[in-house]
Design a protein around this motif. Sequence first.
Motif, PDB file in Angstrom:
ATOM      1  N   LEU A 102       0.940  -1.286  -0.085  1.00  0.00           N
ATOM      2  CA  LEU A 102       0.221  -0.040  -0.009  1.00  0.00           C
ATOM      3  C   LEU A 102       0.896   1.342   0.294  1.00  0.00           C
ATOM      4  N   PRO A 103       0.341   2.546  -0.324  1.00  0.00           N
ATOM      5  CA  PRO A 103       1.074   3.564  -0.110  1.00  0.00           C
ATOM      6  C   PRO A 103       1.586   3.716   1.097  1.00  0.00           C
ATOM      7  N   ASP A 104       2.944   4.336   1.101  1.00  0.00           N
ATOM      8  CA  ASP A 104       3.623   4.427   2.514  1.00  0.00           C
ATOM      9  C   ASP A 104       3.023   5.617   3.342  1.00  0.00           C
ATOM     10  N   VAL A 105       2.905   5.356   4.578  1.00  0.00           N
ATOM     11  CA  VAL A 105       2.101   6.454   5.498  1.00  0.00           C
ATOM     12  C   VAL A 105       3.385   7.091   6.022  1.00  0.00           C
ATOM     13  N   THR A 106       4.615   6.383   6.518  1.00  0.00           N
ATOM     14  CA  THR A 106       5.769   6.936   7.069  1.00  0.00           C
ATOM     15  C   THR A 106       6.781   6.899   5.988  1.00  0.00           C
ATOM     16  N   PRO A 107       7.301   8.270   5.713  1.00  0.00           N
ATOM     17  CA  PRO A 107       8.434   8.302   4.451  1.00  0.00           C
ATOM     18  C   PRO A 107       9.449   7.390   4.929  1.00  0.00           C
ATOM     19  N   GLY A 108       9.868   6.392   3.702  1.00  0.00           N
ATOM     20  CA  GLY A 108      10.925   5.413   4.051  1.00  0.00           C
ATOM     21  C   GLY A 108      10.500   4.011   4.533  1.00  0.00           C
ATOM     22  N   VAL A 109       9.367   4.066   5.143  1.00  0.00           N
ATOM     23  CA  VAL A 109       8.781   2.778   5.751  1.00  0.00           C
ATOM     24  C   VAL A 109       7.917   2.084   4.811  1.00  0.00           C
ATOM     25  N   ARG A 110       8.190   0.978   4.414  1.00  0.00           N
ATOM     26  CA  ARG A 110       7.205   0.023   3.266  1.00  0.00           C
ATOM     27  C   ARG A 110       5.971  -0.249   3.980  1.00  0.00           C
ATOM     28  N   ASN A 111       4.921   0.102   3.401  1.00  0.00           N
ATOM     29  CA  ASN A 111       3.744  -0.159   4.087  1.00  0.00           C
ATOM     30  C   ASN A 111       3.117  -1.400   3.437  1.00  0.00           C
ATOM     31  N   VAL A 112       3.200  -2.629   3.805  1.00  0.00           N
ATOM     32  CA  VAL A 112       2.681  -3.835   3.460  1.00  0.00           C
ATOM     33  C   VAL A 112       1.871  -4.472   4.269  1.00  0.00           C
ATOM     34  N   VAL A 113       0.809  -4.817   3.741  1.00  0.00           N
ATOM     35  CA  VAL A 113      -0.419  -5.527   4.808  1.00  0.00           C
ATOM     36  C   VAL A 113      -0.424  -6.884   4.239  1.00  0.00           C
ATOM     37  N   PRO A 114      -0.811  -7.989   5.096  1.00  0.00           N
ATOM     38  CA  PRO A 114      -1.226  -9.263   4.460  1.00  0.00           C
ATOM     39  C   PRO A 114      -2.433  -9.156   3.986  1.00  0.00           C
ATOM     40  N   GLY A 115      -2.536 -10.138   2.922  1.00  0.00           N
ATOM     41  CA  GLY A 115      -3.812 -10.320   2.259  1.00  0.00           C
ATOM     42  C   GLY A 115      -3.762 -11.016   0.823  1.00  0.00           C
ATOM     43  N   VAL A 116      -4.682 -11.391   0.428  1.00  0.00           N
ATOM     44  CA  VAL A 116      -4.898 -12.185  -1.155  1.00  0.00           C
ATOM     45  C   VAL A 116      -5.884 -11.477  -1.914  1.00  0.00           C
ATOM     46  N   VAL A 117      -5.475 -11.012  -3.241  1.00  0.00           N
ATOM     47  CA  VAL A 117      -6.478 -10.250  -3.815  1.00  0.00           C
ATOM     48  C   VAL A 117      -7.487 -11.506  -4.524  1.00  0.00           C
ATOM     49  N   PRO A 118      -8.512 -10.779  -4.849  1.00  0.00           N
ATOM     50  CA  PRO A 118      -9.696 -11.820  -5.502  1.00  0.00           C
ATOM     51  C   PRO A 118      -9.139 -12.844  -6.665  1.00  0.00           C
ATOM     52  N   TRP A 119      -8.675 -12.459  -7.682  1.00  0.00           N
ATOM     53  CA  TRP A 119      -7.950 -13.143  -8.644  1.00  0.00           C
ATOM     54  C   TRP A 119      -6.706 -13.994  -8.336  1.00  0.00           C
ATOM     55  N   ALA A 120      -6.125 -13.831  -7.404  1.00  0.00           N
ATOM     56  CA  ALA A 120      -4.927 -14.507  -7.023  1.00  0.00           C
ATOM     57  C   ALA A 120      -5.093 -15.822  -7.255  1.00  0.00           C
ATOM     58  N   LYS A 121      -3.977 -16.597  -7.904  1.00  0.00           N
ATOM     59  CA  LYS A 121      -4.438 -17.873  -8.540  1.00  0.00           C
ATOM     60  C   LYS A 121      -3.362 -19.048  -8.309  1.00  0.00           C
ATOM     61  N   ALA A 122      -3.674 -20.253  -8.050  1.00  0.00           N
ATOM     62  CA  ALA A 122      -2.419 -21.268  -7.623  1.00  0.00           C
ATOM     63  C   ALA A 122      -3.287 -22.427  -8.005  1.00  0.00           C
ATOM     64  N   GLY A 123      -2.323 -23.422  -8.746  1.00  0.00           N
ATOM     65  CA  GLY A 123      -3.057 -24.733  -9.037  1.00  0.00           C
ATOM     66  C   GLY A 123      -2.041 -25.255 -10.167  1.00  0.00           C
ATOM     67  N   VAL A 124      -2.608 -26.131 -11.099  1.00  0.00           N
ATOM     68  CA  VAL A 124      -2.034 -27.231 -11.866  1.00  0.00           C
ATOM     69  C   VAL A 124      -2.239 -26.658 -13.289  1.00  0.00           C
ATOM     70  N   MET A 125      -1.110 -26.812 -14.199  1.00  0.00           N
ATOM     71  CA  MET A 125      -1.048 -26.221 -15.545  1.00  0.00           C
ATOM     72  C   MET A 125      -0.522 -27.256 -16.292  1.00  0.00           C
ATOM     73  N   VAL A 126      -0.981 -27.234 -17.616  1.00  0.00           N
ATOM     74  CA  VAL A 126      -0.200 -27.830 -18.791  1.00  0.00           C
ATOM     75  C   VAL A 126       0.075 -26.346 -19.790  1.00  0.00           C
ATOM     76  N   LYS A 127       1.294 -26.362 -20.170  1.00  0.00           N
ATOM     77  CA  LYS A 127       1.630 -25.163 -20.949  1.00  0.00           C
ATOM     78  C   LYS A 127       2.744 -25.504 -22.164  1.00  0.00           C
ATOM     79  N   ALA A 128       2.332 -24.852 -23.319  1.00  0.00           N
ATOM     80  CA  ALA A 128       3.311 -25.338 -24.517  1.00  0.00           C
ATOM     81  C   ALA A 128       4.910 -25.078 -24.251  1.00  0.00           C
ATOM     82  N   GLY A 129       5.199 -24.209 -23.437  1.00  0.00           N
ATOM     83  CA  GLY A 129       6.386 -23.949 -23.157  1.00  0.00           C
ATOM     84  C   GLY A 129       6.590 -22.837 -21.959  1.00  0.00           C
TER      85      GLY A 129
END
Length: 513
Positions: A102-129
Amino acid sequence: MTGGRDGFPQLVRAEWTKLRTVRGWVAGLVAAALAIVLFGLLSATASHSSCSEGPVEVPCPTPPLGPGGVAVEDRFYFVSQELDGDGAITARVTSMSGQIRLPDVTPGVRNVVPGVVPWAKAGVMVKAGAEQGASYAAVMVTGDHGVRMQHDFTEDVAGSPGGVSPAEPRWLRLTRAGDTLTGEESRDGKRWTGVGTAHLAGLPARVRIGLFAASPGDVTLVRNTLGGSASASRFTEMTAVMDEVAVRGATAGGDWRRDDVGVSLKLDGTPHHPGGLVRNGGTFTVTGTGDIAPDSHQGTVERTLAGALVALIVVIVVAVLFVTAEYRRGLIRTTLLATPRRGRVLAAKAVVVGVATFVPALVAAAVTLPIGRDVLSGNGIFTLPVGTLTELRVIAGVAGLLAVAAVFALALGALFRRSATALIVAIVALVVPYVLATASILPDEAARWLLRLTPAAGFAIQQSVPAYEQVISHYAPASGYFPLPPWGGFAVTCAYAALALGLAVRRLNREDV
C-alpha cells in the motif's frame, strides 16, 4: 405510387440536389470528415511514451501475444516437468496467503499488509512452453472466485465457490489427451467433479506440466470531489502450499524445473519481485506475482478516432439546418405541394443526410485508424491488436453513429422547426452525456446509466476490447468501456432516431406548415 413525380427515388434525388447545391452544408460534411482525420492524427502525433532504465530513457516493452494474437499478461512462477504426449497432474492446495503493498504512511517505511487479492491463483497447469504467450490450460483455486479452469488467457470457466484452508483443502486435476485438456476438482481426493474442457489446437506433443502461482495487482479506485474516479494498481504477492502431487506421463525421474515466467530484471541483472519455491519432501510452497490473463492496460485502436466527437457536432448542425432552412424561408410549403405524402419527404431527407454523412466519415475513419496506429507505435505507444472484423466494425460503426446522429438531428429539426431549439436538444442528448460519462466527472454507475438510457449509448460501437470477468480493471466509460455491447448501444441510438423521426412525421401530417 412509385413512378410519378412523388416517387421515392425522385424525392431522394430532389433532396440530394438541395443538399449539394448549398455550399455551406457540403463544406460542413467535408469538415466533419476532415475533423476525424486531423484531430485523430494530431492526437496521435502529440502522444509519446517511454520507459526509464536507470537514467536512460528507452522504448517501453511491448506485451507478449498469446494464441490468436491477443496481447496478454503472462507473469507467474511455474514449477514443472516435461510431458511428452498424454498425461495428467494432481495436486492438493491447502492454503493461500499473500501480501499487498500500500502507499507508504511514513516516509521510508514500506507499508505492506497481509492479504490475498480476489484473482490471485494457484493450481496445476499444462503449458506449451515456459515462454510468455505460449498456449496453456490450468485448473486453479483463486482468492475470492472459487475454483476456475482457464486456458489461452481469454477463456474462463467457473467451478465450485469457496477458498482453501488446511481444514478444507481442494484437490485439482488436469488431464491431457491429445489437444484436449480436462479439468477436475475434489474436496476429498476421491469424488471428482468436472470443471471444464479446453481444446488447444496445435498444442505440441512435448509440453510442460506442473504447479503455478500468480497474484495480479490490487486495483483500487481514487475518487475526486465530484464523484468521478481513477484507478491505481499496487504490487501483490501470493504464496500457495500444495502437496500430494502426482504426475502421470512425465519424463521418468525428471527434475522439477523452476521458471519465473515474465520476471523483469533490475539494472544489475537480478530479478525484480521474484517468485520462488520452497520444497519440503512432497510439499511445494510456491510464491508468485503477476497475472495470466488478457492485457487490459494498453491503448486501444479507437483512440485514433478522437476527432469523431468534433465531427458529430458539425454533422448535427448540418442536419438540423438541412430541414429548418426550408421552414425559415417558407420553402417547405412548395416541397409539400409537390409531394402530398408528407412522411416520404422526411424519409427522403433522412436517407440523403444519412448517406451523405456516412460515406465521407467512413473514408475518413478508414484512413485515420491505421495511420494513427502506426504513428502511435512510432511514438512508443502500443495499441492492443484486434481482429479484422473488430477493426472494420469500429471504422464502420463510427461512420454509422454519425449517420444515425444526423438523422436524429434532422428529425429534431423537423419536430421543433427552430434551429436553435433542435441544436440544443441534439447536443444535450448526444454530446453532453458522452462527455459527462467519459470525463471522470460522474460516479461510474451514474456514467454507465447515462450511456444506457440516452442516445449517446451508440458510442459503444467503437469499443474494440471487451471487459474480461477474470481481469480486475477499471471497466468504466472513463476508461473506454461501455455498459452496453457495441451493437446494443448502437441500437439504442437508432431507436431514438426512429422515435424522433416518427414524432416529426406525426406532427407534419397533423399540422399545417
